[in-house]
Motif scaffolding. Structure first.
Motif, short mmCIF file in Angstrom:
data_model
loop_
_atom_site.label_atom_id
_atom_site.label_comp_id
_atom_site.label_asym_id
_atom_site.label_seq_id
_atom_site.Cartn_x
_atom_site.Cartn_y
_atom_site.Cartn_z
N VAL A 177 39.70 34.54 36.21
CA VAL A 177 38.48 34.65 35.41
C VAL A 177 38.77 35.26 34.05
O VAL A 177 38.26 34.81 33.02
N ALA A 178 39.62 36.30 34.05
CA ALA A 178 39.94 37.00 32.80
C ALA A 178 41.45 37.26 32.77
O ALA A 178 41.91 38.29 33.29
N PRO A 179 42.23 36.36 32.20
CA PRO A 179 43.69 36.45 32.26
C PRO A 179 44.29 37.73 31.70
O PRO A 179 45.38 38.13 32.11
N THR A 180 43.61 38.41 30.79
CA THR A 180 44.18 39.63 30.19
C THR A 180 43.69 40.91 30.87
O THR A 180 44.08 42.00 30.47
N ASP A 181 42.85 40.77 31.88
CA ASP A 181 42.30 41.96 32.55
C ASP A 181 43.31 42.50 33.56
O ASP A 181 43.71 41.81 34.49
N GLU A 182 43.75 43.73 33.34
CA GLU A 182 44.73 44.37 34.24
C GLU A 182 44.07 45.35 35.21
O GLU A 182 44.74 46.16 35.84
N GLY A 183 42.77 45.26 35.34
CA GLY A 183 42.05 46.25 36.14
C GLY A 183 42.41 46.27 37.61
O GLY A 183 42.22 47.27 38.28
N ARG A 184 42.93 45.14 38.12
CA ARG A 184 43.30 45.09 39.54
C ARG A 184 44.80 44.88 39.73
O ARG A 184 45.24 44.48 40.81
N ALA A 185 45.59 45.20 38.74
CA ALA A 185 47.02 44.92 38.80
C ALA A 185 47.72 45.68 39.91
O ALA A 185 48.71 45.21 40.48
N TYR A 186 47.23 46.88 40.23
CA TYR A 186 47.91 47.71 41.23
C TYR A 186 47.04 47.97 42.44
O TYR A 186 47.21 48.95 43.15
N ILE A 187 46.09 47.09 42.71
CA ILE A 187 45.12 47.34 43.78
C ILE A 187 45.77 47.39 45.17
O ILE A 187 45.31 48.08 46.07
N ASP A 188 46.91 46.68 45.33
CA ASP A 188 47.53 46.65 46.65
C ASP A 188 48.29 47.93 46.98
O ASP A 188 48.60 48.19 48.15
N VAL A 189 48.59 48.75 45.98
CA VAL A 189 49.33 49.99 46.23
C VAL A 189 48.58 51.24 45.78
O VAL A 189 48.98 52.35 46.11
N ALA A 190 47.48 51.07 45.06
CA ALA A 190 46.77 52.24 44.53
C ALA A 190 46.27 53.16 45.63
O ALA A 190 46.21 54.37 45.45
N GLY A 191 45.93 52.61 46.78
CA GLY A 191 45.44 53.45 47.87
C GLY A 191 46.48 54.36 48.46
O GLY A 191 46.16 55.34 49.14
N ASP A 192 47.77 54.09 48.19
CA ASP A 192 48.85 54.93 48.71
C ASP A 192 49.24 56.04 47.74
O ASP A 192 50.04 56.91 48.08
N TRP A 193 48.74 56.00 46.51
CA TRP A 193 49.07 57.04 45.55
C TRP A 193 48.35 58.32 45.90
O TRP A 193 47.17 58.32 46.25
#
Length: 200
Positions: A177-193
């Protein structure tokens, strides 16, 4: 705020001392079946059943090596971290943390006020902590040396509010939908931080 039953309140007011036993309840995941597996440990010496919310739970005796520092609670959305010390390399602890998958497992800590003279429970267990397991390092000593206790790091329930929901929208779906949007780039690992809410 916990409700103190009259018998326990009377003992507090006598100022002859107070005593309580600590109960730790952990719900891990069976690595083979994927089903939830529960296990309880308490600061008594023998296995004992306790009734909590109308359900009977069996807690394994771990002795007075279970330690929970003074519990801090507050109003608001700030995540509070608690440290629970368990005995090292006992069968029950190894089952909960090694045989089962305890990553982000729900944890409950209850306290049972007991009579200082008889040791009998004065009331049903009172829940003091409800959260999720963040860390559980196991430090084993060398041959012939003492192993350190296992310290559980438990985050309060407010921690869940700081996690993303990756199953609703992946990074790939957002890029479509938005090729330059990085808002979900780390969603698969953010919960482990391990980053407390409000810090960079």
């Amino acid at each position: 705020m916990p409700v103190i039953v009259p018998l326990a309140q009377d003992q507090f007011e006598e100022r002859r001392g107070v005593h309580g036993e600590v109960l730790v309840w952990l719900t891990a995941r069976n690595r083979s079946s994927g089903l939830p597996e529960t296990i309880g440990l308490w600061s008594g010496d023998d296995h004992q059943d306790f009734v909590i919310n109308g359900q009977t739970r069996t807690y394994y005796g771990a002795g007075n090596v279970i330690d929970v520092p003074p519990i801090r609670s507050m109003v608001g959305l700030k995540t509070v971290y608690h440290t629970i010390t368990l005995p090292p390399v006992t069968d029950e602890v190894r089952q909960a943390l090694v045989q089962y998958d305890a990553n982000k497992a729900p944890v409950e800590v209850h306290v049972v006020p007991v009579d200082v003279d008889t040791g009998n429970a004065l009331a049903e267990p009172i829940r003091m902590i409800k959260g999720t397991l963040q860390e559980a390092p196991e430090v084993l000593g060398e041959k012939g040396a003492r192993s350190d206790n296992t310290k559980l790091k438990v985050a309060s329930s407010a921690r869940r509010l700081s996690l993303g929901v990756p199953f609703l929208k992946s990074d790939e779906a957002l890029k479509a939908v938005a090729p330059t949007d990085e808002g979900r780039a780390y969603i698969d690992v953010a919960g482990d931080w391990d980053v407390p809410w409000g810090e960079a």
